[in-house]
Design a protein around this motif. Sequence first.
Motif, PDB file in Angstrom:
ATOM      1  N   SER A 121       0.841  -1.187   0.000  1.00 56.86           N
ATOM      2  CA  SER A 121       0.000   0.000   0.000  1.00 56.86           C
ATOM      3  C   SER A 121       0.883   1.246   0.000  1.00 56.86           C
ATOM      4  N   LYS A 122       0.923   1.934  -1.123  1.00 58.18           N
ATOM      5  CA  LYS A 122       1.737   3.137  -1.256  1.00 58.18           C
ATOM      6  C   LYS A 122       1.308   4.222  -0.268  1.00 58.18           C
ATOM      7  N   LEU A 123       0.004   4.388  -0.100  1.00 56.40           N
ATOM      8  CA  LEU A 123      -0.481   5.454   0.771  1.00 56.40           C
ATOM      9  C   LEU A 123      -0.271   5.125   2.250  1.00 56.40           C
ATOM     10  N   THR A 124      -0.386   3.855   2.606  1.00 56.14           N
ATOM     11  CA  THR A 124      -0.075   3.475   3.985  1.00 56.14           C
ATOM     12  C   THR A 124       1.408   3.675   4.269  1.00 56.14           C
ATOM     13  N   ALA A 125       2.244   3.486   3.248  1.00 56.28           N
ATOM     14  CA  ALA A 125       3.683   3.740   3.403  1.00 56.28           C
ATOM     15  C   ALA A 125       3.937   5.215   3.716  1.00 56.28           C
ATOM     16  N   THR A 189       3.788  18.024   0.552  1.00 59.97           N
ATOM     17  CA  THR A 189       2.469  18.411   0.041  1.00 59.97           C
ATOM     18  C   THR A 189       2.074  17.604  -1.200  1.00 59.97           C
ATOM     19  N   ASP A 190       2.971  16.774  -1.695  1.00 60.73           N
ATOM     20  CA  ASP A 190       2.624  15.872  -2.793  1.00 60.73           C
ATOM     21  C   ASP A 190       2.080  14.540  -2.271  1.00 60.73           C
ATOM     22  N   TYR A 191       1.993  14.400  -0.947  1.00 59.54           N
ATOM     23  CA  TYR A 191       1.466  13.181  -0.333  1.00 59.54           C
ATOM     24  C   TYR A 191      -0.027  13.339  -0.079  1.00 59.54           C
ATOM     25  N   TYR A 192      -0.765  12.324  -0.421  1.00 60.92           N
ATOM     26  CA  TYR A 192      -2.189  12.322  -0.121  1.00 60.92           C
ATOM     27  C   TYR A 192      -2.422  12.331   1.392  1.00 60.92           C
ATOM     28  N   VAL A 193      -1.562  11.631   2.121  1.00 61.68           N
ATOM     29  CA  VAL A 193      -1.682  11.579   3.577  1.00 61.68           C
ATOM     30  C   VAL A 193      -1.545  12.978   4.180  1.00 61.68           C
ATOM     31  N   PRO A 220      -0.702  19.599  -5.091  1.00 65.52           N
ATOM     32  CA  PRO A 220      -0.917  19.456  -6.541  1.00 65.52           C
ATOM     33  C   PRO A 220      -2.399  19.442  -6.881  1.00 65.52           C
ATOM     34  N   ALA A 221      -2.725  19.831  -8.097  1.00 65.10           N
ATOM     35  CA  ALA A 221      -4.126  19.907  -8.524  1.00 65.10           C
ATOM     36  C   ALA A 221      -4.845  18.570  -8.362  1.00 65.10           C
TER      37      ALA A 221
END
Length: 382
Positions: A121-125, A189-193, A220-221
């Motif tokens: 999981s990229k986002l959990t990382a 700020t490029d992280y969704y988390v 990012p947009a």
Amino acid sequence: MRRLFFSCIATVALLPAFAQKKASITGKVPAALNNQKVYLYEGSGSFSKILDSAQITNGAFLLNYSITDTTQGMVSVRVLENNKAKSGYRIVVLTPSDKMKLTVNKAGEFNLFQNSTVSGSKLTAQFDALQKILKPINQQGDSIRKSIQKMMNKSEITDTTGYFALYSRYNELMQEQKELTNKFMLEHTDYYVSLMILREGMGRRVMDVPGTQAIFDKFPAAIRQSSLGQEAAELLKASALLGINQVAPDFSAATPEGQTMKLSDLRGKYVLLDFWASWCGPCRAENPHVVKAYQRFHDKNFDILGVSLDKPGAADKWTEAIQKDGLTWHHVSDLKFWSSDIAKLYMINSIPQNFLLNPDGKIIAVNLRGNALEEMLEKVIH
């Protein structure tokens, strides 16, 4: 130690639309947890719902879920041992197609899943990268909690100095945690988390709209246009209407005498719009400060409109509190508790809260507590 949770977050999307797909979490845990039931939640707190559950067999489990958007999740287990409950939880970020693997080699003392690792999981990382930074603080916090717990287990706390020293240090750690979390967000700020962190900090009303907007604009947009990003943008927009120099929204409500009064009836004066309730201890504790300011400035074009969030059928308690606390100014209430239309209009989710308006009805200050109200009135009323 307080762990970082992303509460008050609605289901969100990284892409405009996802077809519903099957995703899964495979778990490997200590054999001591065999036969226990593990749950997968979507969201957190009162916003959570169960996506799946499974029994742990031979130190393993499999959770399947189907979602259309990216959302926060939590894997949880609860164990009853010698009549004492122990729990384990692991925050994850769920997407519609992840195939995660959760591994727990050794159960933690306060959180059985504290020492877990997650792959796939990229986002959990991204979330785990922040947890790695916070780990030293969390460990110190766990140590303090352990010491406090030992004190609490005694029939009487004799070392009150040491007890409060521990709590003071714990509060310092909480502040350090907050600062490190914000630093992580600004650096990624490029992280969704990071958007999840920002949204949690916004709460239900943004107090610093310009500052929060400036941070939000750095994303990012693609992240700003996600469902969570759109939710944050809408909250910023709504909060801006209650910002400094904005005209306070007008409303009308019933007075204790059963008459109708409008906020705009007080136009031309400095007005404190004060949200409170008879059942609210902190509000009642704050009332003497408000009374003092009213007595000092009432003859100098200053007035107060109290808006009570008392419960349905509690008109007697409302008026009794007005008399007991000596609140000799204007009062209104729709007696709808947290469902108050006025509270919703002003995005009130906790009390006491207040807004100071100038004679034009514009908001010039918010949440003036203690002597701050008098100090502000000294500046604006000559």
